[in-house]
Design a protein around this motif. Sequence first.
Motif, PDB file in Angstrom:
ATOM      1  N   THR A  26       0.773  -1.131  -0.062  1.00  0.00           N
ATOM      2  CA  THR A  26      -0.041  -0.080   0.080  1.00  0.00           C
ATOM      3  C   THR A  26       0.681   1.441   0.005  1.00  0.00           C
ATOM      4  N   ILE A  27       1.943   1.277   0.892  1.00  0.00           N
ATOM      5  CA  ILE A  27       3.051   2.574   0.917  1.00  0.00           C
ATOM      6  C   ILE A  27       3.528   2.762  -0.374  1.00  0.00           C
ATOM      7  N   ILE A  28       4.223   1.568  -1.008  1.00  0.00           N
ATOM      8  CA  ILE A  28       4.858   1.573  -2.378  1.00  0.00           C
ATOM      9  C   ILE A  28       3.764   2.285  -3.418  1.00  0.00           C
ATOM     10  N   THR A  29       2.605   1.572  -3.421  1.00  0.00           N
ATOM     11  CA  THR A  29       1.589   2.212  -4.242  1.00  0.00           C
ATOM     12  C   THR A  29       1.152   3.769  -4.069  1.00  0.00           C
ATOM     13  N   ILE A  30       1.276   4.054  -2.895  1.00  0.00           N
ATOM     14  CA  ILE A  30       0.990   5.403  -2.770  1.00  0.00           C
ATOM     15  C   ILE A  30       2.214   6.385  -3.258  1.00  0.00           C
ATOM     16  N   LEU A  31       3.541   5.825  -2.984  1.00  0.00           N
ATOM     17  CA  LEU A  31       4.629   6.569  -3.436  1.00  0.00           C
ATOM     18  C   LEU A  31       4.658   6.497  -4.922  1.00  0.00           C
ATOM     19  N   LEU A  32       4.326   5.260  -5.583  1.00  0.00           N
ATOM     20  CA  LEU A  32       4.410   5.353  -7.148  1.00  0.00           C
ATOM     21  C   LEU A  32       3.235   6.259  -7.560  1.00  0.00           C
ATOM     22  N   LEU A  33       2.115   6.157  -7.154  1.00  0.00           N
ATOM     23  CA  LEU A  33       1.034   7.026  -7.693  1.00  0.00           C
ATOM     24  C   LEU A  33       1.649   8.495  -7.455  1.00  0.00           C
ATOM     25  N   VAL A  34       2.316   9.153  -6.417  1.00  0.00           N
ATOM     26  CA  VAL A  34       2.396  10.240  -6.138  1.00  0.00           C
ATOM     27  C   VAL A  34       3.545  10.827  -7.356  1.00  0.00           C
ATOM     28  N   ALA A  35       4.665   9.769  -7.485  1.00  0.00           N
ATOM     29  CA  ALA A  35       5.551   9.826  -8.441  1.00  0.00           C
ATOM     30  C   ALA A  35       4.924   9.953  -9.897  1.00  0.00           C
ATOM     31  N   VAL A  36       3.947   8.916 -10.106  1.00  0.00           N
ATOM     32  CA  VAL A  36       3.302   9.307 -11.489  1.00  0.00           C
ATOM     33  C   VAL A  36       2.548  10.560 -11.790  1.00  0.00           C
ATOM     34  N   PHE A  37       1.763  10.873 -10.587  1.00  0.00           N
ATOM     35  CA  PHE A  37       0.803  12.292 -10.942  1.00  0.00           C
ATOM     36  C   PHE A  37       1.773  13.057 -10.760  1.00  0.00           C
ATOM     37  N   GLY A  38       2.778  13.416 -10.084  1.00  0.00           N
ATOM     38  CA  GLY A  38       3.701  14.387  -9.828  1.00  0.00           C
ATOM     39  C   GLY A  38       4.483  14.904 -10.999  1.00  0.00           C
ATOM     40  N   THR A  39       4.702  13.856 -11.770  1.00  0.00           N
ATOM     41  CA  THR A  39       5.346  13.645 -13.059  1.00  0.00           C
ATOM     42  C   THR A  39       4.418  14.285 -14.227  1.00  0.00           C
TER      43      THR A  39
END
Length: 331
Positions: free
Chosen positions: A25-38
Amino acid sequence: MTTASGPVRNKAAFNLFDFLYKYGTIITILLLVAVFGTITDSFLSTTNIINILRSISIVTIIAIGLTVSLTVGGFDLSVGSIASVANAVIISLFVWHGQSVGVGIAVTVLFCLIIGLINAFLVINFKIQDMLMTLATMFVFQGVALTYTRGATVSQNMIMPDGSFATGQIPVLFGKIGQVPWIILIMLFVVAAVHMFLTYTKHGRYMYMIGGNREAAELSGIAVSRYRLIAYLVSALFAAIGGIILGARVMSAEVNAGSPYLMDAVAAAFIGYSVLGAGKPNALGTFVGAVLIGILQNGLIMLSVPYYAMDIVKGSVLALALALTYYKRSR
């Protein structure tokens, strides 16, 4: 003859699954933040982060109440309807009856606690499965909210049934509750308080024991019925707080305003089972689950994904969370 490589591969696969279960779950949140932030320039802005926290505040508070009911092996599906009732009652007390903030909140909380007592009485005394009984009461309380408001939106200067206009005003102080930073601070306080209660008090441990094995808890001398009653009262309390804050945020009482929060609350609570490998309902996990849902919704909105497709995403996330939880239990 079994080769040495076989067990090694199985052990590696098992460890990988455990790692994903604990930190997925935490990894998913970090990945989503990275994708949406990019993809979007404003996703990581301070304003947008505050918007995400504000958007998940109400669902987190309602989900925390649901989490408490899950600790004793229950499942309170009526939390969304209770939030609708709270929203309707508190706004009507201001608009129809001209009550103060203190009286409005006190009466609303008391009314919702009575609803919690009704839920607990039906579930405990009639020994009907919690999910089935609260599914029935969900429709009852939803009907109560609709009947009370006559199916209309309650707001300042609304037209009353006799053709006159409502003269009551929603206090400015009440509106502050639904604004930043108070709405976020209330959410964080609720999460911290319930986490401390469930983790560091004997009463919280008793609730987990009841949820793990009710018969064994009874044989150990734990007052199972009393703790189940407390769980449903707490669930109703936080649903009421969620409905009150919803009223403060929109400054009106919409028809069934709390019902849409049920699905998000259920998803957040069950996602929380796997956070850091907890394997049980917990306040911090529920908060992380709500953050995941909030980031998904916010990011998809920024990408102009139609609102009517959001339920597909939320339903998929809930299905994945349930799959992980129950697969882990069956191993």
